[in-house]
Enzyme design. Structure first.
Site, PDB file in Angstrom:
ATOM      1  N   HIS A 158       0.811  -1.231   0.096  1.00  0.00           N
ATOM      2  CA  HIS A 158      -0.118  -0.116   0.355  1.00  0.00           C
ATOM      3  C   HIS A 158       0.712   1.311  -0.061  1.00  0.00           C
ATOM      4  O   HIS A 158       0.552   2.075   0.890  1.00  0.00           O
ATOM      5  CB  HIS A 158      -1.023   0.045   0.902  1.00  0.00           C
ATOM      6  CG  HIS A 158      -0.727  -0.211   2.485  1.00  0.00           C
ATOM      7  ND1 HIS A 158       0.361   0.407   3.184  1.00  0.00           N
ATOM      8  CD2 HIS A 158      -1.216  -0.616   3.536  1.00  0.00           C
ATOM      9  CE1 HIS A 158       0.391   0.153   4.443  1.00  0.00           C
ATOM     10  NE2 HIS A 158      -0.447  -0.513   4.735  1.00  0.00           N
ATOM     11  N   HIS A 209      -7.238  -8.558  13.906  1.00  0.00           N
ATOM     12  CA  HIS A 209      -6.902  -7.255  13.212  1.00  0.00           C
ATOM     13  C   HIS A 209      -7.762  -7.420  11.805  1.00  0.00           C
ATOM     14  O   HIS A 209      -7.395  -8.418  11.335  1.00  0.00           O
ATOM     15  CB  HIS A 209      -5.393  -7.062  13.053  1.00  0.00           C
ATOM     16  CG  HIS A 209      -4.993  -5.840  12.338  1.00  0.00           C
ATOM     17  ND1 HIS A 209      -5.843  -4.717  12.278  1.00  0.00           N
ATOM     18  CD2 HIS A 209      -3.976  -5.403  11.860  1.00  0.00           C
ATOM     19  CE1 HIS A 209      -5.451  -3.812  11.616  1.00  0.00           C
ATOM     20  NE2 HIS A 209      -4.238  -4.014  11.261  1.00  0.00           N
ATOM     21  N   GLU A 239      -7.264  -5.491   9.059  1.00  0.00           N
ATOM     22  CA  GLU A 239      -6.762  -4.813   7.925  1.00  0.00           C
ATOM     23  C   GLU A 239      -6.870  -5.920   6.993  1.00  0.00           C
ATOM     24  O   GLU A 239      -6.819  -7.079   7.233  1.00  0.00           O
ATOM     25  CB  GLU A 239      -5.380  -4.304   8.129  1.00  0.00           C
ATOM     26  CG  GLU A 239      -4.783  -3.299   7.045  1.00  0.00           C
ATOM     27  CD  GLU A 239      -3.667  -2.544   7.205  1.00  0.00           C
ATOM     28  OE1 GLU A 239      -3.446  -2.579   8.439  1.00  0.00           O
ATOM     29  OE2 GLU A 239      -3.420  -1.966   6.336  1.00  0.00           O
ATOM     30  N   ASP A 265      -4.667  -7.394   4.761  1.00  0.00           N
ATOM     31  CA  ASP A 265      -3.973  -8.293   4.881  1.00  0.00           C
ATOM     32  C   ASP A 265      -3.866  -9.591   5.859  1.00  0.00           C
ATOM     33  O   ASP A 265      -3.244 -10.784   5.652  1.00  0.00           O
ATOM     34  CB  ASP A 265      -2.385  -7.591   4.817  1.00  0.00           C
ATOM     35  CG  ASP A 265      -2.350  -6.742   5.940  1.00  0.00           C
ATOM     36  OD1 ASP A 265      -3.066  -5.939   6.355  1.00  0.00           O
ATOM     37  OD2 ASP A 265      -1.039  -6.703   6.548  1.00  0.00           O
ATOM     38  N   HIS A 303      -2.468  -2.011  15.180  1.00  0.00           N
ATOM     39  CA  HIS A 303      -2.118  -1.034  14.439  1.00  0.00           C
ATOM     40  C   HIS A 303      -3.338   0.092  14.016  1.00  0.00           C
ATOM     41  O   HIS A 303      -3.460   1.044  13.611  1.00  0.00           O
ATOM     42  CB  HIS A 303      -1.625  -1.686  13.166  1.00  0.00           C
ATOM     43  CG  HIS A 303      -1.253  -0.534  11.924  1.00  0.00           C
ATOM     44  ND1 HIS A 303      -1.594  -1.243  10.612  1.00  0.00           N
ATOM     45  CD2 HIS A 303      -0.972   0.576  11.647  1.00  0.00           C
ATOM     46  CE1 HIS A 303      -1.378  -0.339   9.709  1.00  0.00           C
ATOM     47  NE2 HIS A 303      -1.233   0.735  10.431  1.00  0.00           N
ATOM     48  N   ASP A 361       0.039  -7.205  14.185  1.00  0.00           N
ATOM     49  CA  ASP A 361       1.036  -6.157  13.509  1.00  0.00           C
ATOM     50  C   ASP A 361       2.325  -5.980  14.522  1.00  0.00           C
ATOM     51  O   ASP A 361       3.402  -5.871  13.946  1.00  0.00           O
ATOM     52  CB  ASP A 361       0.390  -4.951  13.073  1.00  0.00           C
ATOM     53  CG  ASP A 361      -0.020  -5.117  11.748  1.00  0.00           C
ATOM     54  OD1 ASP A 361       0.111  -6.018  11.038  1.00  0.00           O
ATOM     55  OD2 ASP A 361      -0.901  -4.100  11.400  1.00  0.00           O
ATOM     56  N   TYR A 398       9.992  -1.551   9.831  1.00  0.00           N
ATOM     57  CA  TYR A 398       8.436  -1.693  10.097  1.00  0.00           C
ATOM     58  C   TYR A 398       8.064  -0.710  11.107  1.00  0.00           C
ATOM     59  O   TYR A 398       6.782  -0.299  10.848  1.00  0.00           O
ATOM     60  CB  TYR A 398       8.325  -3.102  10.542  1.00  0.00           C
ATOM     61  CG  TYR A 398       7.015  -3.688  10.888  1.00  0.00           C
ATOM     62  CD1 TYR A 398       6.235  -4.297   9.633  1.00  0.00           C
ATOM     63  CD2 TYR A 398       6.262  -3.444  11.890  1.00  0.00           C
ATOM     64  CE1 TYR A 398       5.007  -4.792   9.757  1.00  0.00           C
ATOM     65  CE2 TYR A 398       5.119  -3.979  12.242  1.00  0.00           C
ATOM     66  CZ  TYR A 398       4.208  -4.693  10.954  1.00  0.00           C
ATOM     67  OH  TYR A 398       3.021  -5.029  11.219  1.00  0.00           O
ATOM     68  N   HIS A 447       3.416 -10.663  10.771  1.00  0.00           N
ATOM     69  CA  HIS A 447       4.154 -10.428   9.842  1.00  0.00           C
ATOM     70  C   HIS A 447       5.516 -10.906   9.842  1.00  0.00           C
ATOM     71  O   HIS A 447       6.119 -10.560  11.149  1.00  0.00           O
ATOM     72  CB  HIS A 447       4.422  -9.126   9.334  1.00  0.00           C
ATOM     73  CG  HIS A 447       3.249  -8.502   8.597  1.00  0.00           C
ATOM     74  ND1 HIS A 447       2.846  -8.978   7.429  1.00  0.00           N
ATOM     75  CD2 HIS A 447       2.601  -7.623   8.931  1.00  0.00           C
ATOM     76  CE1 HIS A 447       1.602  -8.315   7.213  1.00  0.00           C
ATOM     77  NE2 HIS A 447       1.293  -7.350   8.174  1.00  0.00           N
TER      78      HIS A 447
HETATM   79 FE1  FEO Z   1      -2.261  -3.489   9.960  1.00  0.00          FE
HETATM   80 FE2  FEO Z   1      -0.509  -6.082   8.763  1.00  0.00          FE
HETATM   81  O1  FEO Z   1      -1.812  -4.856   9.032  1.00  0.00           O
END
Ligand code: FEO
Length: 407
Positions: free
Chosen positions: A24, A78, A80, A82, A145, A164, A196, A229
């Site tokens: 993104h 979360h 989001e 992803d 996040h 995250d 990150y 991640h």
């Molecule tokens: Fe806030 Fe990896 O998404």
């Protein structure tokens, strides 16, 4: 690929995205992973999903272990895209599964899916579910996040699934920190952590320290942190917690970044004597030309260094647009505890440093003054002024740095 057991009966069933270079708008030269976890117990539980185009890989990983129709609980830490946008793919197998998430998670997720057909359970900090031999404790972590974010702690395994937080955009065949350090390098891992944090978590630094302290106050023993991640922390748990606490307390390296852009190389020519002036005070200095460098790398370097000098020529009485783009991006990240100065060249009318200084004041960063401007091309005298400017900035930075730490 096959799932990887990270704790007894707890499996990584995620996907490695070796190819992604633009997340993104944030450059990810090392790729990333979408981690999610399957817990085999009397009731089988899936924690998080993956990015939508990796749903097939996640499903195959799950099918190596069980038939996905056996999943009874899905925890969405979360929402989001992803992490949650493969939810419909998994729900197609287990439509009766209970979904656990925060109220904000529910509010957001219903903009993407029709939740009326699913068994949605809103949870708060301190609530638990037991699936047989394992107890899942939920901890809300709003703005780490997104407003919906939470973490899940599996009590019997002392495992914190942290979404995250504590992650890195780092594709690797290693799943654990010690494996990665042995096969690759600690420095790359450390760089990925900083990168990150700087690009994802910097605006929310204010919440990180109280949240980590809250976890400690809850008496949670943590011997593994599994983010959504990158690699999983099993050998360096206290180290990654300390890195986050130090950053939240204002940690930065006592060195200088020069970021600049240039039209006819005059601003660029200013960077050489400025860097020498900085070096004369014993400080290390890195120079980044903005149009030659991904924005996220410039931002990471900004965040690692205690001080930055920003250089731009004047164009139409304003600062050269690529530099203003950097400052705009930086403004959104709301950095703190850094000292910044500005310099630049102009032809017949200045304006660049004035515009840059206004933004720096708006961000709330410490502004080093006076700024330095040079008309047309730097002369030998101007180069001497540049050298002194760099030297004075380094002296001021060393003074400013003393108020932080020790770390
Ligand atoms: Fe806030 Fe990896 O998404």
């Amino acid at each position: 690929m096959k799932p990887i057991e990270i704790k007894k009966d707890i499996f990584w069933v995620g996907a490695i995205d070796w190819a992604i270079r633009d997340f993104h708008g944030y450059q990810t030269p090392r790729g990333t992973t979408y981690n999610n976890y399957l817990v085999l117990d009397r009731e089988i539980t899936l924690i998080d999903t993956v990015k939508h185009n990796f749903a097939e890989i996640m499903l195959k990983n799950i099918k190596h272990l069980i038939d996905p129709s056996q999943i009874k609980n899905i925890i969405i830490n979360h929402i989001e895209n992803d992490h949650a946008m493969a939810l419909d793919k998994i729900m197609a197998y287990c439509p009766e599964a209970k979904i656990y998430l925060t109220q904000k998670g529910k509010d957001g997720l219903e903009r993407f899916f029709d939740l009326s057909k699913w068994n949605i359970n809103v949870v708060k900090t301190g609530q638990k579910i037991n699936t047989g031999n394992k107890t899942f404790l939920f901890i809300e972590t709003p703005m780490m996040h997104w407003p919906d974010s939470m973490m899940t702690y599996i009590e019997e395994d002392k495992l914190l699934i942290s979404q995250d937080a504590f992650g890195q955009h780092l594709a690797s065949s290693s799943r654990f920190d010690d494996e990665f350090i042995n096969c690759s390098s600690e420095e790359i891992l450390n760089d990925a952590v900083w990168d990150y944090y700087a690009n994802i978590l910097m605006p929310f630094g204010f919440i990180i320290k109280p949240k980590i302290l809250e976890l400690q106050k809850m008496g949670l023993e943590i011997d593994m942190i599994a983010p959504d991640h990158g690699i999983i922390w099993r050998k360096n748990v206290s180290k990654i917690l300390k890195i986050y606490l130090d950053i939240a307390e204002g940690f930065a390296e006592e060195r200088v970044l020069i970021v600049y852009d240039t039209m006819w190389n005059s601003t660029e020519h200013m960077t050489y004597p400025i860097a020498q002036g900085i070096k004369s005070e014993g400080l290390d200095c890195k120079v980044i030309k903005l149009r030659a460098t991904p924005m996220s790398i410039a931002i990471t370097e900004f965040w690692r260094c205690r001080g930055t000098l920003i250089g731009a020529p004047t164009l139409n009485n304003l600062a050269f647009p690529p530099v203003m783009q950097f400052l705009d991006y930086l403004r959104g990240l709301r950095p703190k505890n850094r000292i910044v100065g500005t310099f630049g060249s102009y032809g017949w009318g200045g304006g660049a440093v004035k515009e840059m200084n206004e933004v720096i004041k708006k961000i709330g960063l410490e502004l080093f003054e006076p700024s330095l401007e040079v008309k047309y091309r730097p002369s030998l005298d101007d180069e001497e002024r540049c050298y002194e400017f760099g030297k004075n900035f380094a002296i001021r930075l060393k003074e400013y740095h003393k108020q932080f730490g020790p770390f």
